[in-house]
Design a protein around this motif. Structure first.
Motif, mmCIF file in Angstrom:
data_model
loop_
_atom_site.group_PDB
_atom_site.id
_atom_site.type_symbol
_atom_site.label_atom_id
_atom_site.label_comp_id
_atom_site.label_asym_id
_atom_site.label_seq_id
_atom_site.Cartn_x
_atom_site.Cartn_y
_atom_site.Cartn_z
ATOM 1 N N UNK A 141 18.800 8.781 -15.295
ATOM 2 C CA UNK A 141 17.900 9.700 -15.993
ATOM 3 C C UNK A 141 18.604 10.395 -17.156
ATOM 4 N N UNK A 142 17.830 10.757 -18.129
ATOM 5 C CA UNK A 142 18.348 11.509 -19.265
ATOM 6 C C UNK A 142 18.722 12.923 -18.805
ATOM 7 N N UNK A 143 19.792 13.484 -19.355
ATOM 8 C CA UNK A 143 20.145 14.861 -18.998
ATOM 9 C C UNK A 143 19.222 15.900 -19.659
ATOM 10 N N UNK A 144 18.364 15.454 -20.556
ATOM 11 C CA UNK A 144 17.439 16.373 -21.238
ATOM 12 C C UNK A 144 16.439 16.956 -20.237
ATOM 13 N N UNK A 145 15.873 18.111 -20.549
ATOM 14 C CA UNK A 145 14.832 18.673 -19.668
ATOM 15 C C UNK A 145 13.705 17.654 -19.474
ATOM 16 N N UNK A 146 13.298 17.482 -18.228
ATOM 17 C CA UNK A 146 12.244 16.524 -17.902
ATOM 18 C C UNK A 146 12.751 15.100 -17.764
ATOM 19 N N UNK A 147 14.044 14.884 -17.938
ATOM 20 C CA UNK A 147 14.611 13.542 -17.859
ATOM 21 C C UNK A 147 14.465 12.914 -16.493
ATOM 22 N N UNK A 148 14.624 13.719 -15.443
ATOM 23 C CA UNK A 148 14.482 13.197 -14.078
ATOM 24 C C UNK A 148 13.057 12.716 -13.817
ATOM 25 N N UNK A 149 12.080 13.488 -14.264
ATOM 26 C CA UNK A 149 10.680 13.109 -14.061
ATOM 27 C C UNK A 149 10.335 11.863 -14.877
ATOM 28 N N UNK A 158 12.355 9.515 -15.838
ATOM 29 C CA UNK A 158 13.041 8.394 -15.180
ATOM 30 C C UNK A 158 12.256 7.931 -13.957
ATOM 31 N N UNK A 159 11.848 8.878 -13.123
ATOM 32 C CA UNK A 159 11.084 8.533 -11.917
ATOM 33 C C UNK A 159 9.776 7.840 -12.281
ATOM 34 N N UNK A 160 9.125 8.289 -13.329
ATOM 35 C CA UNK A 160 7.867 7.669 -13.751
ATOM 36 C C UNK A 160 8.092 6.263 -14.296
ATOM 37 N N UNK A 161 9.192 6.055 -15.001
ATOM 38 C CA UNK A 161 9.505 4.695 -15.473
ATOM 39 C C UNK A 161 9.716 3.768 -14.277
ATOM 40 N N UNK A 162 10.451 4.258 -13.276
ATOM 41 C CA UNK A 162 10.645 3.472 -12.059
ATOM 42 C C UNK A 162 9.312 3.188 -11.377
ATOM 43 N N UNK A 193 0.835 -1.211 0.000
ATOM 44 C CA UNK A 193 0.000 0.000 0.000
ATOM 45 C C UNK A 193 0.867 1.257 0.000
ATOM 46 N N UNK A 194 1.922 1.265 0.792
ATOM 47 C CA UNK A 194 2.836 2.403 0.824
ATOM 48 C C UNK A 194 3.559 2.544 -0.507
ATOM 49 N N UNK A 195 3.940 1.418 -1.089
ATOM 50 C CA UNK A 195 4.608 1.447 -2.390
ATOM 51 C C UNK A 195 3.685 2.023 -3.458
ATOM 52 N N UNK A 196 2.436 1.604 -3.440
ATOM 53 C CA UNK A 196 1.482 2.103 -4.435
ATOM 54 C C UNK A 196 1.190 3.596 -4.225
ATOM 55 N N UNK A 197 1.227 4.056 -2.986
ATOM 56 C CA UNK A 197 1.028 5.488 -2.730
ATOM 57 C C UNK A 197 2.148 6.294 -3.398
ATOM 58 N N UNK A 198 3.396 5.835 -3.254
ATOM 59 C CA UNK A 198 4.521 6.531 -3.885
ATOM 60 C C UNK A 198 4.366 6.529 -5.410
ATOM 61 N N UNK A 199 3.918 5.414 -5.958
ATOM 62 C CA UNK A 199 3.678 5.316 -7.397
ATOM 63 C C UNK A 199 2.625 6.335 -7.820
ATOM 64 N N UNK A 200 1.553 6.411 -7.054
ATOM 65 C CA UNK A 200 0.454 7.315 -7.408
ATOM 66 C C UNK A 200 0.853 8.782 -7.372
ATOM 67 N N UNK A 201 1.754 9.143 -6.490
ATOM 68 C CA UNK A 201 2.215 10.535 -6.435
ATOM 69 C C UNK A 201 2.859 10.915 -7.766
ATOM 70 N N UNK A 202 3.575 9.972 -8.354
ATOM 71 C CA UNK A 202 4.246 10.259 -9.626
ATOM 72 C C UNK A 202 3.358 10.056 -10.841
ATOM 73 N N UNK A 203 2.447 9.106 -10.785
ATOM 74 C CA UNK A 203 1.671 8.778 -11.979
ATOM 75 C C UNK A 203 0.298 9.427 -12.026
ATOM 76 N N UNK A 204 -0.260 9.833 -10.899
ATOM 77 C CA UNK A 204 -1.579 10.478 -10.910
ATOM 78 C C UNK A 204 -1.614 11.770 -11.717
ATOM 79 N N UNK A 205 -0.554 12.581 -11.740
ATOM 80 C CA UNK A 205 -0.617 13.782 -12.594
ATOM 81 C C UNK A 205 -0.897 13.455 -14.065
ATOM 82 N N UNK A 206 -0.575 12.226 -14.494
ATOM 83 C CA UNK A 206 -0.904 11.816 -15.860
ATOM 84 C C UNK A 206 -2.413 11.759 -16.057
#
Length: 126
Positions: A93-101, A103-107, A17-30
């Motif tokens: 992560x890619x050094x391109x703009x938005x690369x960190x985000x 990368x985090x979303x892929x994870x 449940x905690x793992x899915x909460x972390x996932x949702x923080x990153x993927x819910x904006x989609x």
């Protein structure tokens, strides 16, 4: 209960449940285009958290998958996902703009899939 939990009663099973909460923080904006994704230190913290969750869940899913019959489709799918998870953890992560985000979303998507496998293999049913 997994063998690793049974072997050491001081070890708790992964908190899906905690793992899915972390996932949702990153993927819910989609799901809600006007919602802003995390940035800066919050994004770095979430990325580290998700990496840590992956490192905890990978051996649990591997153990559960290996308990399945050798020709089992769930075993095959879980093992394939484990390979993907290991590749993601080893990438940068890619050094391109938005690369960190990105990368985090892929994870996060990989962690979400591992949570699914963990539950489907019966380990997260408790």
């Amino acid at each position: 209960m997994s063998d690793s939990v049974a072997a050491d009663s001081d070890t708790l099973p992964p908190d899906v449940a905690t793992m899915r909460h972390a996932v949702n923080v990153l993927l819910d904006p989609d799901a809600v285009p006007e919602a802003l994704p995390p940035v800066g230190e919050e994004l770095k913290t979430l990325t580290l958290q998700i990496k840590g969750h992956l490192q905890l869940l990978i051996p649990e899913v591997r153990a559960a998958a290996l308990q399945q019959h050798k020709d089992s489709v769930p075993r095959y799918c879980a093992l394939a996902c484990l390979g993907e998870a290991s590749n993601r953890l080893g990438s940068q992560p890619s050094p391109a703009p938005g690369g960190d985000l990105a990368y985090a979303r892929r994870l996060a998507r990989t962690l979400n899939a591992l949570c699914d496998h963990f539950e489907q293999l019966g380990e997260g049913a408790s």
